[in-house]
Design a protein around this motif. Sequence first.
Motif, PDB file in Angstrom:
ATOM      1  N   LYS A  23      21.907  50.308  19.728  1.00  0.00           N
ATOM      2  CA  LYS A  23      21.118  51.494  19.638  1.00  0.00           C
ATOM      3  C   LYS A  23      21.319  52.460  20.303  1.00  0.00           C
ATOM      4  O   LYS A  23      21.118  52.292  21.201  1.00  0.00           O
ATOM      5  CB  LYS A  23      19.605  51.581  18.742  1.00  0.00           C
ATOM      6  CG  LYS A  23      19.400  50.931  17.053  1.00  0.00           C
ATOM      7  CD  LYS A  23      17.418  50.728  17.472  1.00  0.00           C
ATOM      8  CE  LYS A  23      17.959  50.491  17.155  1.00  0.00           C
ATOM      9  NZ  LYS A  23      15.679  49.975  16.036  1.00  0.00           N
ATOM     10  N   GLU A  24      21.462  54.112  20.360  1.00  0.00           N
ATOM     11  CA  GLU A  24      21.273  54.473  21.322  1.00  0.00           C
ATOM     12  C   GLU A  24      20.444  54.706  21.813  1.00  0.00           C
ATOM     13  O   GLU A  24      20.430  54.910  23.404  1.00  0.00           O
ATOM     14  CB  GLU A  24      21.479  56.121  20.397  1.00  0.00           C
ATOM     15  CG  GLU A  24      22.853  56.495  20.369  1.00  0.00           C
ATOM     16  CD  GLU A  24      23.084  57.865  20.095  1.00  0.00           C
ATOM     17  OE1 GLU A  24      23.281  58.908  20.827  1.00  0.00           O
ATOM     18  OE2 GLU A  24      23.362  58.231  18.855  1.00  0.00           O
ATOM     19  N   LYS A  46      30.143  56.183  17.585  1.00  0.00           N
ATOM     20  CA  LYS A  46      29.270  57.023  17.164  1.00  0.00           C
ATOM     21  C   LYS A  46      28.460  57.560  16.324  1.00  0.00           C
ATOM     22  O   LYS A  46      29.584  58.576  15.418  1.00  0.00           O
ATOM     23  CB  LYS A  46      28.693  58.273  18.319  1.00  0.00           C
ATOM     24  CG  LYS A  46      27.361  57.693  18.847  1.00  0.00           C
ATOM     25  CD  LYS A  46      26.894  58.534  20.319  1.00  0.00           C
ATOM     26  CE  LYS A  46      26.709  60.860  19.683  1.00  0.00           C
ATOM     27  NZ  LYS A  46      26.217  60.877  21.308  1.00  0.00           N
ATOM     28  N   LYS A  47      27.844  56.842  15.398  1.00  0.00           N
ATOM     29  CA  LYS A  47      27.417  57.623  14.105  1.00  0.00           C
ATOM     30  C   LYS A  47      25.238  57.628  14.231  1.00  0.00           C
ATOM     31  O   LYS A  47      25.529  56.369  13.615  1.00  0.00           O
ATOM     32  CB  LYS A  47      28.230  57.310  12.879  1.00  0.00           C
ATOM     33  CG  LYS A  47      27.773  57.604  12.061  1.00  0.00           C
ATOM     34  CD  LYS A  47      28.535  57.093  10.842  1.00  0.00           C
ATOM     35  CE  LYS A  47      28.096  57.456   9.222  1.00  0.00           C
ATOM     36  NZ  LYS A  47      29.468  57.142   8.287  1.00  0.00           N
ATOM     37  N   ASN A  48      24.997  58.852  13.573  1.00  0.00           N
ATOM     38  CA  ASN A  48      23.690  58.162  13.222  1.00  0.00           C
ATOM     39  C   ASN A  48      22.574  56.943  14.199  1.00  0.00           C
ATOM     40  O   ASN A  48      21.947  56.620  13.709  1.00  0.00           O
ATOM     41  CB  ASN A  48      23.327  57.449  11.490  1.00  0.00           C
ATOM     42  CG  ASN A  48      24.291  58.165  10.250  1.00  0.00           C
ATOM     43  OD1 ASN A  48      24.555  59.462  10.680  1.00  0.00           O
ATOM     44  ND2 ASN A  48      25.318  57.425   9.730  1.00  0.00           N
ATOM     45  N   GLY A  49      22.634  57.707  15.310  1.00  0.00           N
ATOM     46  CA  GLY A  49      21.944  56.777  16.560  1.00  0.00           C
ATOM     47  C   GLY A  49      22.932  55.580  17.312  1.00  0.00           C
ATOM     48  O   GLY A  49      21.905  55.412  17.149  1.00  0.00           O
ATOM     49  N   MET A  50      24.324  55.061  16.169  1.00  0.00           N
ATOM     50  CA  MET A  50      24.055  53.816  16.454  1.00  0.00           C
ATOM     51  C   MET A  50      25.897  54.262  17.543  1.00  0.00           C
ATOM     52  O   MET A  50      26.212  55.025  17.225  1.00  0.00           O
ATOM     53  CB  MET A  50      24.681  52.785  15.479  1.00  0.00           C
ATOM     54  CG  MET A  50      23.573  52.922  14.483  1.00  0.00           C
ATOM     55  SD  MET A  50      21.790  52.520  14.883  1.00  0.00           S
ATOM     56  CE  MET A  50      22.196  50.375  15.013  1.00  0.00           C
ATOM     57  N   TYR A  51      25.606  53.245  18.600  1.00  0.00           N
ATOM     58  CA  TYR A  51      26.965  53.152  18.719  1.00  0.00           C
ATOM     59  C   TYR A  51      27.631  51.863  18.625  1.00  0.00           C
ATOM     60  O   TYR A  51      27.019  50.697  18.268  1.00  0.00           O
ATOM     61  CB  TYR A  51      26.538  52.855  20.869  1.00  0.00           C
ATOM     62  CG  TYR A  51      26.716  53.956  21.482  1.00  0.00           C
ATOM     63  CD1 TYR A  51      27.805  54.549  21.504  1.00  0.00           C
ATOM     64  CD2 TYR A  51      25.447  53.573  21.582  1.00  0.00           C
ATOM     65  CE1 TYR A  51      26.921  55.790  21.922  1.00  0.00           C
ATOM     66  CE2 TYR A  51      25.059  54.992  22.330  1.00  0.00           C
ATOM     67  CZ  TYR A  51      25.469  56.074  23.015  1.00  0.00           C
ATOM     68  OH  TYR A  51      25.773  57.520  23.512  1.00  0.00           O
ATOM     69  N   TYR A  52      29.208  51.572  18.417  1.00  0.00           N
ATOM     70  CA  TYR A  52      30.458  50.952  17.657  1.00  0.00           C
ATOM     71  C   TYR A  52      30.695  50.388  18.734  1.00  0.00           C
ATOM     72  O   TYR A  52      32.101  51.577  18.539  1.00  0.00           O
ATOM     73  CB  TYR A  52      30.803  51.318  15.712  1.00  0.00           C
ATOM     74  CG  TYR A  52      29.369  51.487  15.157  1.00  0.00           C
ATOM     75  CD1 TYR A  52      28.328  51.148  14.554  1.00  0.00           C
ATOM     76  CD2 TYR A  52      28.659  52.777  14.915  1.00  0.00           C
ATOM     77  CE1 TYR A  52      27.939  51.141  13.285  1.00  0.00           C
ATOM     78  CE2 TYR A  52      28.312  52.964  14.069  1.00  0.00           C
ATOM     79  CZ  TYR A  52      27.320  51.875  13.369  1.00  0.00           C
ATOM     80  OH  TYR A  52      26.587  52.247  12.147  1.00  0.00           O
TER      81      TYR A  52
END
Length: 75
Positions: A23-24, A46-52
């Motif tokens: 999560k960010e 980064k998408k929907n408040g998440m780092y991949y």
Amino acid sequence: MFTISKQVVDWDGNLYIIKRILKESTIPEDVVQEYKDYIGADIVLKKNGMYYFSQKIDEAQLVEEEVKLDQSTES
């Protein structure tokens, strides 16, 4: 016996294995690059408040051409 599953994403025409998802809010933005290097990731999506944190899957390359048997040596 156990199974290890990996998440794979297609992004911009390339395939990536997801190494970590965070999560960010759990990691300061100024530490993201350092963490990416630490875990050996190639890219951070980064998408929907998440780092991949991801690693690119390289395309297979032909290392050596198939060796054909000489018919005179076959028995």
